[in-house]
Design an enzyme around this catalytic site. Structure first.
Site, short mmCIF file in Angstrom:
data_model
loop_
_atom_site.label_atom_id
_atom_site.label_comp_id
_atom_site.label_asym_id
_atom_site.label_seq_id
_atom_site.Cartn_x
_atom_site.Cartn_y
_atom_site.Cartn_z
N TRP A 70 36.84 -20.71 37.70
CA TRP A 70 36.90 -19.38 37.07
C TRP A 70 36.77 -19.50 35.55
O TRP A 70 36.22 -18.61 34.91
CB TRP A 70 38.19 -18.68 37.45
CG TRP A 70 38.13 -18.01 38.79
CD1 TRP A 70 37.36 -18.37 39.85
CD2 TRP A 70 38.87 -16.85 39.21
NE1 TRP A 70 37.57 -17.52 40.90
CE2 TRP A 70 38.49 -16.58 40.55
CE3 TRP A 70 39.81 -16.04 38.59
CZ2 TRP A 70 39.02 -15.52 41.26
CZ3 TRP A 70 40.35 -14.98 39.31
CH2 TRP A 70 39.95 -14.71 40.63
N LYS A 117 44.70 -12.19 42.65
CA LYS A 117 44.65 -12.56 44.07
C LYS A 117 46.04 -12.41 44.67
O LYS A 117 47.04 -12.80 44.07
CB LYS A 117 44.18 -14.00 44.25
CG LYS A 117 44.15 -14.44 45.72
CD LYS A 117 43.51 -15.78 45.91
CE LYS A 117 44.44 -16.91 45.53
NZ LYS A 117 43.81 -18.22 45.75
#
Length: 203
Positions: free
Chosen positions: A57, A157
């Site tokens: 990421w 998440k």
């Protein structure tokens, strides 16, 4: 051909694609897909990536913010440095008291984006893992409240379960726009889902 075979093929596809394109994890495509759909990152943004190891990421965020932006990665595990002057990593616990001060010390200015792909240590007891995942989501929301000045986007998440809707309601109070989404790169059988919040509301 069954669903399990199709799922395995999809997983292999993203794994091989990450290797070929130089990303540290297949999770990079989850962020890419969510960004394409929700326009989370912009050039020049200062971005904080929670649970950043191994760094997939971080790589995607750096692509999106460009040379004038800045990306800070945080994880309990050490993260191998990326060869960019405007990407920095620190080893820390995002749930510990005082983490916001540590983050601000390592940023050039207040962030516009918080990303969290953080996962709990998996116990194998689903209710426990789900609850811990929601707690990590709350830690990300708490950091948004401390770190954002105005506006600001968040991506979190979380594992789906009985506390998920409660977390969504809490996040909705802080953002003009809130959605839950599962990118194509996520495993179909995975319980992970992502909360996307845009337009932070400063009380």
């Amino acid at each position: 051909m069954g669903k399990r075979w199709q799922e395995k093929r999809k997983n292999e596809h993203y794994y091989k694609k990450a290797k070929k394109e130089g990303y540290r994890s297949r999770a990079a495509y989850k962020l890419k897909q969510l960004h394409e759909k929700y326009d989370l990152l912009a050039k020049d943004d200062v971005t904080v990536d929670l649970g950043a190891a191994p760094g997939g990421w971080l790589q995607v965020a750096r692509e999106k913010v460009g040379r004038e932006g800045f990306v800070l990665g945080i994880d309990l595990e050490p993260i191998e440095e990326l060869d960019y002057e405007n990407v920095k990593t620190i080893q820390a616990d995002i749930t510990e008291e005082g983490i916001e001060e540590l983050i601000l010390k390592n940023l050039p200015r207040r962030p516009k984006v918080i990303l969290s792909d953080a996962s709990p240590n998996i116990s194998g007891v689903w209710e426990v893992d789900h609850a811990r995942s929601v707690d990590l989501g709350r830690s990300a929301l708490s950091l948004a409240q401390e770190l954002f000045d105005h506006e600001g986007n968040i991506l979190i998440k979380v594992f789906q379960g009985k506390f998920f809707e409660e977390l969504k309601r809490e996040a909705r109070k802080d953002f003009d726009f809130l959605k839950a989404s599962k990118p194509e790169a996520s495993r179909k059988r995975s319980a992970e889902i992502y909360l996307i919040g845009k337009g932070f509301i400063r009380d």
